[in-house]
Write a protein that holds these residues in place. Structure first.
Motif, PDB file in Angstrom:
ATOM      1  N   TYR A 118       0.856  -1.207   0.000  1.00 28.47           N
ATOM      2  CA  TYR A 118       0.000   0.000   0.000  1.00 28.47           C
ATOM      3  C   TYR A 118       0.891   1.256   0.000  1.00 28.47           C
ATOM      4  O   TYR A 118       0.689   2.194  -0.778  1.00 28.47           O
ATOM      5  CB  TYR A 118      -0.878  -0.072   1.250  1.00 28.47           C
ATOM      6  N   ASN A 164      -0.026   4.206  13.514  1.00 26.49           N
ATOM      7  CA  ASN A 164      -0.789   3.004  13.156  1.00 26.49           C
ATOM      8  C   ASN A 164      -0.420   2.409  11.795  1.00 26.49           C
ATOM      9  O   ASN A 164      -0.495   1.197  11.598  1.00 26.49           O
ATOM     10  CB  ASN A 164      -2.299   3.250  13.262  1.00 26.49           C
ATOM     11  N   PHE A 165      -0.040   3.262  10.823  1.00 27.44           N
ATOM     12  CA  PHE A 165       0.471   2.778   9.529  1.00 27.44           C
ATOM     13  C   PHE A 165       1.793   3.524   9.300  1.00 27.44           C
ATOM     14  O   PHE A 165       1.851   4.476   8.515  1.00 27.44           O
ATOM     15  CB  PHE A 165      -0.524   3.074   8.404  1.00 27.44           C
ATOM     16  N   MET A 169       1.505   5.927   5.890  1.00 25.85           N
ATOM     17  CA  MET A 169       1.152   7.326   6.132  1.00 25.85           C
ATOM     18  C   MET A 169       2.324   8.243   5.787  1.00 25.85           C
ATOM     19  O   MET A 169       2.133   9.403   5.432  1.00 25.85           O
ATOM     20  CB  MET A 169       0.705   7.542   7.577  1.00 25.85           C
ATOM     21  N   ARG A 172       2.457   8.313   1.813  1.00 27.76           N
ATOM     22  CA  ARG A 172       1.260   8.994   1.294  1.00 27.76           C
ATOM     23  C   ARG A 172       1.438  10.519   1.323  1.00 27.76           C
ATOM     24  O   ARG A 172       0.791  11.240   0.588  1.00 27.76           O
ATOM     25  CB  ARG A 172       0.067   8.558   2.157  1.00 27.76           C
ATOM     26  N   THR A 240      -1.848  13.582  10.088  1.00 29.10           N
ATOM     27  CA  THR A 240      -2.801  12.488  10.296  1.00 29.10           C
ATOM     28  C   THR A 240      -2.797  12.173  11.785  1.00 29.10           C
ATOM     29  O   THR A 240      -1.740  11.885  12.363  1.00 29.10           O
ATOM     30  CB  THR A 240      -2.397  11.230   9.500  1.00 29.10           C
ATOM     31  N   GLU A 263      -6.016  14.813   8.167  1.00 28.02           N
ATOM     32  CA  GLU A 263      -6.762  13.546   8.143  1.00 28.02           C
ATOM     33  C   GLU A 263      -6.967  13.200   9.610  1.00 28.02           C
ATOM     34  O   GLU A 263      -6.049  12.732  10.284  1.00 28.02           O
ATOM     35  CB  GLU A 263      -5.952  12.493   7.380  1.00 28.02           C
ATOM     36  N   ARG A 291      -8.891  -4.869  10.832  1.00 28.58           N
ATOM     37  CA  ARG A 291      -7.672  -4.425  10.138  1.00 28.58           C
ATOM     38  C   ARG A 291      -6.859  -3.576  11.110  1.00 28.58           C
ATOM     39  O   ARG A 291      -7.391  -2.699  11.769  1.00 28.58           O
ATOM     40  CB  ARG A 291      -8.065  -3.603   8.914  1.00 28.58           C
ATOM     41  N   SER A 296      -7.458   1.944  13.330  1.00 34.00           N
ATOM     42  CA  SER A 296      -7.451   2.670  12.063  1.00 34.00           C
ATOM     43  C   SER A 296      -8.552   3.721  12.098  1.00 34.00           C
ATOM     44  O   SER A 296      -9.632   3.481  12.657  1.00 34.00           O
ATOM     45  CB  SER A 296      -7.702   1.682  10.915  1.00 34.00           C
ATOM     46  N   CYS A 297      -8.267   4.861  11.478  1.00 35.98           N
ATOM     47  CA  CYS A 297      -9.262   5.954  11.449  1.00 35.98           C
ATOM     48  C   CYS A 297     -10.517   5.546  10.680  1.00 35.98           C
ATOM     49  O   CYS A 297     -11.570   6.136  10.869  1.00 35.98           O
ATOM     50  CB  CYS A 297      -8.688   7.188  10.766  1.00 35.98           C
ATOM     51  N   VAL A 298     -10.373   4.572   9.764  1.00 35.35           N
ATOM     52  CA  VAL A 298     -11.539   4.160   8.984  1.00 35.35           C
ATOM     53  C   VAL A 298     -12.147   2.861   9.525  1.00 35.35           C
ATOM     54  O   VAL A 298     -13.007   2.261   8.902  1.00 35.35           O
ATOM     55  CB  VAL A 298     -11.201   4.011   7.477  1.00 35.35           C
ATOM     56  N   SER A 454      -9.475   1.570   1.182  1.00 33.13           N
ATOM     57  CA  SER A 454      -8.248   2.335   0.973  1.00 33.13           C
ATOM     58  C   SER A 454      -7.542   1.929  -0.322  1.00 33.13           C
ATOM     59  O   SER A 454      -7.411   0.737  -0.606  1.00 33.13           O
ATOM     60  CB  SER A 454      -7.300   2.105   2.148  1.00 33.13           C
ATOM     61  N   PHE A 460      -8.490   9.896  -0.376  1.00 27.23           N
ATOM     62  CA  PHE A 460      -8.820   9.519   1.001  1.00 27.23           C
ATOM     63  C   PHE A 460      -8.937  10.787   1.841  1.00 27.23           C
ATOM     64  O   PHE A 460      -8.044  11.626   1.846  1.00 27.23           O
ATOM     65  CB  PHE A 460      -7.677   8.653   1.524  1.00 27.23           C
TER      66      PHE A 460
HETATM   67  C1  SIN Z   1      -5.659   5.637   8.967  1.00 27.97           C
HETATM   68  O1  SIN Z   1      -6.079   4.844   9.765  1.00 27.97           O
HETATM   69  O2  SIN Z   1      -5.379   6.801   9.305  1.00 27.97           O
HETATM   70  C2  SIN Z   1      -5.414   5.307   7.520  1.00 27.97           C
HETATM   71  C3  SIN Z   1      -6.033   4.063   7.075  1.00 27.97           C
HETATM   72  C4  SIN Z   1      -5.891   3.817   5.591  1.00 27.97           C
HETATM   73  O3  SIN Z   1      -5.204   4.534   4.858  1.00 27.97           O
HETATM   74  O4  SIN Z   1      -6.500   2.867   5.133  1.00 27.97           O
END
Ligand code: SIN
Length: 494
Positions: A118, A164-165, A169, A172, A240, A263, A291, A296-298, A454, A460
């Motif tokens: 990713y 978290n990522f 992140m 991105r 983020t 974000e 996940r 995760s924010c989503v 994602s 996003f």
């Molecule tokens: C996030 O949790 O901030 C990002 C999750 C994603 O990019 O899928």
């Protein structure tokens, strides 16, 4: 009915995989003293990083500013070539990066490998976008002038990334920033800085000039933000993280009227309608919930299930959650790793306790798991009252909180009853309903019959207090560009 899973035995780490990660860390030339980086599955210190002070951060700003001016004059093709080389390097070292992610962040190795792909996808996407600089031409409607628009780099960008990522992140933000011709100061979370440090090191070997991108690891987050966002050489901030911190950064950014991409928090509603395919809905919910261990924010935060399918859905989801393999991300077949820290474990326990005290039914899990590290059982709460804390906060952990509804209008009203609006999900076999509900959900992202929307090619980002700006897609590049126009006077000649 209340059925809780017995205390799980944690799946142990494969020592060879741990050793792989540690060999990478040993090669990273880290300092002997500084901030500790810990493995969340054991609490053990695995590395030490430099704790940069404010002067150090401002030095990085000065160096990056000078490098950015030279980089802004490179051609799109030159920037694309560097990004393509970085992509190849990330893929070449994917296994090493994935092991590092597991060691410092804890997610299962299979998920860490997915994160590396990713993350690399963003680099490849912006290598491809870099060579398609946008601009246009228009006639002034009243005549007398022609309007040419073009994009220029927004300027020195401060990129603040979460734990978290840790890889995705970072890329991105870094990839579009440099694709658009900017320098960057990257501040990774101190909990998970190692992956970013390695990724940027690989970027340098791929041709990113050493002075262009700086990773500033610091425990002085507020002092860092106050100093760099007030520095006149800085023109952009991308963050983020949580909505409260985003608000503070936006207030700071307003002083110099910086471009800002935020974000922020999510409180994603996931709607399952009576006409959903049960298996698809359960799979999608598991993916949206588990996940990254729910961190995760989503992540699916409020799961709304229509009365006609609710019993079957809850039964199936409880069974799947009770069978999840929990343990070290380096353990065989592990599906759920540790939480990031003890505070997160305490938060899961408190949210569960509050919901149950208010009448929620605990169907599986519900407890911290004893042992070194930070563990919580995969948990399912049914009939969660809407006034319980878990129904109103971003959970950020492996608790599926189910509420029931009877009509579509009611589900949409409850889903939208929050100041946040990052992601939402809808499960139904009716195309009309899917699109109708998606149109009415107040979120920037909607997953239709799928739990992980994602994609590096997609924009996003959230609406309402979930943020501003977009990451990924063509839109992600625009966040790092300024639109300028030239008005060219025209006079008829004879
Ligand atoms: C996030 O949790 O901030 C990002 C999750 C994603 O990019 O899928």
């Amino acid at each position: 009915m209340t059925t809780t899973a017995p205390q799980q035995a944690l799946v142990a780490a494969d020592p060879e995989r741990v050793a792989n990660a540690d060999r990478t860390i040993a090669r990273m030339a880290l300092p002997a003293e500084g901030l500790a980086v810990e493995d969340p599955s054991t609490g053990e210190r695995i590395a030490t990083i430099v704790d940069v002070d404010v002067d150090g951060a401002l030095e990085a700003v000065a160096v990056a500013d000078a490098a950015g001016r030279a980089w802004a004059r490179t051609t799109p093709r030159q920037r694309a070539d560097v990004l393509h080389a970085w992509y190849a390097m990330l893929i070449d070292r994917a296994d090493e990066l994935a092991h590092l992610i597991v060691r410092e962040m804890g997610k299962p190795l299979a998920e860490a490998r997915a994160e590396v792909q990713y993350a690399a996808d963003f680099v490849r996407w912006y290598a491809e976008e870099a060579v398609r600089p946008r601009g246009d031409y228009r006639d002034a409607p009243g005549g007398g002038a022609q309007i040419v628009t073009r994009r220029s780099p927004v300027g020195l960008s401060v990129l603040i990334t979460p734990w978290n990522f840790p890889l995705a992140m970072a890329t991105r933000k870094i990839a579009p920033a440099i694709a658009a011709g900017n320098a960057a100061i990257v501040k990774p979370a101190t909990l998970t800085p190692l992956t970013t440090l390695l990724a940027v090191e690989l970027g340098r070997r791929a041709g990113i000039p050493e002075e262009l991108v700086h990773v500033v690891t610091t425990s002085r987050s507020s002092a860092f933000s106050e100093a760099v966002l007030r520095d006149p050489r800085v023109r952009k901030v991308s963050f983020t993280g949580s909505t409260p911190v985003g608000r503070t950064l936006l207030a700071l950014a307003s002083e110099q009227v910086l471009r800002a991409s935020m974000e922020l928090g999510g409180n994603a509603p996931l709607l399952v309608f009576d006409d959903a395919d049960l298996e698809r809905a359960v799979e999608g919910t598991l993916a949206a919930k588990l996940r990254n261990g729910g961190q995760s924010c989503v992540g699916a935060n409020r799961i709304y299930v229509q009365d006609g399918i609710a019993d079957a859905f809850v039964e199936a989801l409880a069974e799947r959650l009770a069978g999840i393999r929990v343990g070290s991300g380096f353990g065989e077949g592990v599906q759920l790793g540790p939480l990031i820290d003890d505070r997160a474990v305490r938060s899961m326990a408190a949210l569960t306790e509050d919901a149950v005290a208010r009448g929620a039914e605990l169907r599986t899990g519900g407890s911290a798991i004893a042992g070194a590290g930070h563990w919580f059982q995969p948990t399912l709460l049914d009939r969660v009252p809407s006034d319980s804390r878990i129904a109103q906060t971003e959970i950020f952990g492996p608790i599926a909180a189910v509420q029931r509804f009877s009509t579509q209008a009611e589900a949409i009203a409850r889903a939208n009853d929050t100041e946040l609006g990052l992601a939402g999900y809808v499960f139904t076999e009716s195309l009309d309903r899917a699109l109708d509900v998606a149109d009415r959900l107040e979120t920037g992202i909607v997953g239709i019959n799928q739990g992980v929307p994602s994609n590096a090619a997609a924009p996003f980002g959230g609406i309402k207090a979930s943020g501003m700006g977009r990451e990924g897609g063509a839109e992600g590049l625009e966040e790092y560009e300024s639109i300028r126009y030239y008005s060219i006077a025209r006079r008829r000649t004879r």
